[in-house]
Design a protein around this motif. Structure first.
Motif, PDB file in Angstrom:
ATOM      1  N   LYS A  72      40.212  55.283  32.745  1.00  0.00           N
ATOM      2  CA  LYS A  72      39.374  55.737  31.631  1.00  0.00           C
ATOM      3  C   LYS A  72      39.364  57.257  31.520  1.00  0.00           C
ATOM      4  N   TYR A  73      39.127  57.940  32.646  1.00  0.00           N
ATOM      5  CA  TYR A  73      39.017  59.398  32.538  1.00  0.00           C
ATOM      6  C   TYR A  73      40.361  60.075  32.294  1.00  0.00           C
ATOM      7  N   LEU A 121      34.886  57.812  39.388  1.00  0.00           N
ATOM      8  CA  LEU A 121      35.101  57.185  38.086  1.00  0.00           C
ATOM      9  C   LEU A 121      36.458  56.491  38.024  1.00  0.00           C
ATOM     10  N   ASP A 122      36.621  55.629  37.046  1.00  0.00           N
ATOM     11  CA  ASP A 122      37.846  54.852  36.867  1.00  0.00           C
ATOM     12  C   ASP A 122      38.932  55.738  36.271  1.00  0.00           C
ATOM     13  N   THR A 144      31.994  61.702  30.001  1.00  0.00           N
ATOM     14  CA  THR A 144      32.844  60.662  30.593  1.00  0.00           C
ATOM     15  C   THR A 144      32.098  59.947  31.707  1.00  0.00           C
ATOM     16  N   SER A 168      36.420  48.514  28.534  1.00  0.00           N
ATOM     17  CA  SER A 168      36.725  49.920  28.268  1.00  0.00           C
ATOM     18  C   SER A 168      35.514  50.559  27.615  1.00  0.00           C
ATOM     19  N   ASN A 169      35.212  51.801  28.001  1.00  0.00           N
ATOM     20  CA  ASN A 169      34.054  52.474  27.415  1.00  0.00           C
ATOM     21  C   ASN A 169      34.485  53.675  26.568  1.00  0.00           C
ATOM     22  N   GLU A 189      30.419  55.876  31.925  1.00  0.00           N
ATOM     23  CA  GLU A 189      30.728  54.940  33.010  1.00  0.00           C
ATOM     24  C   GLU A 189      29.497  54.609  33.835  1.00  0.00           C
ATOM     25  N   ASN A 212      27.525  51.880  32.308  1.00  0.00           N
ATOM     26  CA  ASN A 212      28.062  50.557  32.631  1.00  0.00           C
ATOM     27  C   ASN A 212      27.675  50.134  34.042  1.00  0.00           C
ATOM     28  N   TRP A 213      27.705  51.096  34.976  1.00  0.00           N
ATOM     29  CA  TRP A 213      27.304  50.789  36.349  1.00  0.00           C
ATOM     30  C   TRP A 213      25.865  50.287  36.401  1.00  0.00           C
TER      31      TRP A 213
END
Length: 408
Positions: free
Chosen positions: A280-281, A276-277, A389, A73-74, A393, A396-397
């Motif tokens: 998360k968003y 995006l996930d 946001t 999780s970010n 992410e 992380n990518w």
């Protein structure tokens, strides 16, 4: 008729919004008394506000009940980016206010109730978090919506797959409804612009030109200089494609709705487009509408220092920096509705011994220039929600060796 609708939908949404903007300006100047046109804007914003709390509630609940233990999780980084962005915006406003000092012509006192202090703001946030969940949805209290969605989502992890599928179906239905509403944006923008032009006019802001330029200049500087630097330091590549994408797809819409809360569905749609996930968003976007308030911090600082200049209150730079910290904390408690930041000005003014009566007159100035100030403020706030946001992410990518490509 269907061919006309298909042709209309084939045109870029941004182009359709620009067309609605132009038509709204023309109608506002030519037929300002035909108030029925403005109803289009009220219907559009009303539909967004009606669906947004439900969308947030079910998306977050579904995402958490489906969450697998061990998944990264970010959220921590996103919150840090929100806070850094707000603080740097606050510093920017202080520097600009010293370089280009402003004064204000104080109008009659504004009728509004300002919070008593930081403690009251924090107390209200905590009470909002535990408010009745149905009431939170009805009142668009996103802190309460998020808290209860998280609680129910975690509680439903042990639920059957059928129950989780029902939540997924509801979330998909709400997302589809939101896309239908967003597709009507050109007509909504037409109505909003018509109302602004027909009721306020274009010449109404001449006497406040300097302070408007300082406010808008700060917001543009943050949007196109400060935020890109933050993004670059995180993803280590050209930040402007992402910055422009967020401003184009989120900021323009927020400029006209003047509500971070109403723009939540727009930001979620943008995050989905960016790949995006959702897990998360669906949390970070509504949270950003509450605590990511760079534009609000700018407004509080600039108008407070303008009040101090008007009253010949001597403010040294160190005290102004303290103001920026207070404004940053206070801005996080700003409601996601039009004009929400203005009621925090009396709190900031109290640091310099400025009476509440005078401070509320400064709030009145804020409402006078609000058509421009609040529109730009909301555009900065809301586009930054999606920007940070995505930044977290994409960081992380990059660590995972994935490429980051933004299509404008």
């Amino acid at each position: 008729m269907m061919s006309i609708i298909r042709t209309w939908n084939s045109i870029s949404l941004v182009k359709r919004i620009i067309a609605g903007l132009i038509v709204g300006i023309i109608l506002g100047l030519i037929v300002p008394k035909v108030v029925v046109i403005g109803i289009l804007g009220e219907l559009f914003v009303g539909a967004l506000k009606a669906l947004a709390p439900l969308l947030v509630f079910f998306l977050v609940m579904h995402a958490l009940c489906r969450h697998q233990k061990g998944n990264s999780s970010n959220m921590g980084r996103i919150i840090v980016l929100y806070l850094i962005g707000t603080l740097l915006a606050s510093f920017t406003a202080v520097v600009a206010s010293f370089l280009f000092p402003s004064t204000v012509v104080l109008p009659a006192g504004a009728e509004a109730a300002a919070p008593g202090g930081i403690a009251e703001i924090l107390k209200n946030l905590l009470l909002n978090a535990v408010s009745n969940p149905i009431g939170a949805i009805v009142d668009a209290n996103y802190i309460g919506v998020l808290v209860w969605a998280v609680i129910f989502g975690l509680a439903l992890r042990a639920a059957s797959d059928q129950t989780k599928n029902v939540l997924e179906n509801i979330s998909d239905a709400l997302s589809t409804a939101i896309r239908w509403v967003i597709n009507c944006a050109p007509f909504g923008i037409l109505g909003l612009v018509f109302t602004t032009i027909s009721t306020t006019g274009i010449k109404a802001f001449a006497s406040y030109g300097h302070i408007i330029l300082v406010l808008v200049g700060c917001m543009f500087f943050v949007a196109f200089i400060v935020n890109p630097i933050i993004v670059f330091l995180n993803i280590r590549q050209n930040p402007y494609p992402l910055v422009v994408k967020c401003i184009k797809d989120s900021g323009i819409m927020a400029f006209f709705t003047r509500s971070s809360a109403a723009n939540i569905p727009v930001n979620m749609s943008l995050c989905e487009e960016l790949g995006l996930d959702e897990e998360k968003y669906s949390v970070s976007i509504p949270l950003g509408a509450t605590i990511n308030m760079a534009g609000a911090a700018i407004t509080i600082n600039v108008l407070t220092l303008a009040a101090a200049n008007t009253l010949d209150v001597q403010v040294d730079f160190a005290t102004a920096l303290l103001l920026s910290l207070v404004a940053s904390v206070a801005a996080c408690g700003t409601s996601g509705v039009a004009g929400g930041s203005l009621l925090l000005i009396p709190l900031a003014c109290s640091l310099f011994g400025i009476s509440n009566d005078i401070a509320m007159q400064v709030v009145g100035v804020g409402f006078i220039i609000g058509v421009i100030q609040d529109s730009c403020e909301t555009a900065l706030n809301s586009s930054s929600d999606a920007l940070f946001t995505a930044t977290a992410e994409f960081r992380n990518w990059k660590k995972e060796g994935k490429s980051v490509s933004i299509k404008l």
